[in-house]
Design a protein around this motif. Sequence first.
Motif, mmCIF file in Angstrom:
data_model
loop_
_atom_site.group_PDB
_atom_site.id
_atom_site.type_symbol
_atom_site.label_atom_id
_atom_site.label_comp_id
_atom_site.label_asym_id
_atom_site.label_seq_id
_atom_site.Cartn_x
_atom_site.Cartn_y
_atom_site.Cartn_z
ATOM 1 N N LYS A 143 0.830 -1.195 0.000
ATOM 2 C CA LYS A 143 0.000 0.000 0.000
ATOM 3 C C LYS A 143 0.869 1.251 0.000
ATOM 4 N N LYS A 144 0.535 2.183 -0.866
ATOM 5 C CA LYS A 144 1.284 3.432 -0.945
ATOM 6 C C LYS A 144 0.847 4.383 0.170
ATOM 7 N N LYS A 145 1.794 5.164 0.655
ATOM 8 C CA LYS A 145 1.479 6.145 1.682
ATOM 9 C C LYS A 145 0.621 7.263 1.098
ATOM 10 N N GLN A 146 -0.330 7.712 1.889
ATOM 11 C CA GLN A 146 -1.190 8.811 1.473
ATOM 12 C C GLN A 146 -0.780 10.084 2.218
ATOM 13 N N THR A 147 -0.507 11.123 1.479
ATOM 14 C CA THR A 147 -0.153 12.394 2.112
ATOM 15 C C THR A 147 -1.418 13.210 2.359
ATOM 16 N N ILE A 148 -1.331 14.127 3.292
ATOM 17 C CA ILE A 148 -2.467 14.996 3.583
ATOM 18 C C ILE A 148 -1.964 16.408 3.858
ATOM 19 N N SER A 149 -2.712 17.375 3.382
ATOM 20 C CA SER A 149 -2.337 18.776 3.566
ATOM 21 C C SER A 149 -3.596 19.599 3.817
ATOM 22 N N TYR A 156 1.176 19.828 6.807
ATOM 23 C CA TYR A 156 1.352 18.749 5.832
ATOM 24 C C TYR A 156 1.917 17.507 6.516
ATOM 25 N N ASP A 167 3.121 11.008 6.073
ATOM 26 C CA ASP A 167 2.812 9.660 6.560
ATOM 27 C C ASP A 167 1.345 9.594 6.963
ATOM 28 N N ASP A 168 0.769 8.400 6.855
ATOM 29 C CA ASP A 168 -0.663 8.270 7.136
ATOM 30 C C ASP A 168 -0.983 7.235 8.216
#
Length: 213
Positions: free
Chosen positions: A3-9, A84, A87-88
């Motif tokens: 699973k790819k990491k999801q970024t959040i901002s 930002y 890491d999730d």
Amino acid sequence: MKKKKQTISKELRMPHIYREDLEKIENLILNELKPREYKIETNEYEYEKVEQLQKDLGTAVDLHVQTYTPYLSIDFNKNSARVYSGDDDLKTMGAFDQIFSILSKKERRVLYYLSKVSVWVAPILFFAPIRALAEIDKVDNPKLWVVLGVVLVSALWWVIGFYSSLYKFSIIDFTYLKEKPNFIVRNKDQIILVVIGAIIGAIATIVFNKILF
């Protein structure tokens, strides 16, 4: 399969933060997030702790707080501000939400929205009265001064809103809130724009009802 990491901002709306806010965030990062590395950066220096930030630094419009493993950044600039996360995982997202909650309470929302509105509305109010000026042939006509008032106040509104959104979007105060002047002095930019908005609304109503139509 991995699973790819999801970024959040998340963007902030013209925050004005004080030393105690930086201390709250630092305490949360060091005691709950516990990153491998943590640092605070200004345009000229890098710090390891909030306590190293001297109070006599006054205020700044650029400040960056960063952690590594996990990666999280808080970026304050003269024309933007955001939190930002690269890491999730649950711990990082929990810290992210708490940090954003602290900072969102420091937003200057009235100034933010008035600045946004001024970019579009003020020019309209500035140019619209030109039609009325063409129909006023006497200098001593009271309507002339009403129209000129709309033009001048609209121009002032646009200048203050434009300047605030491009050069004073973020304000970082290195002193404690209790050490600052009273409410009116601290929030003079917002108060000025509110007053200007009220004046424009009142004058514009008169102009458009009695002169333009």
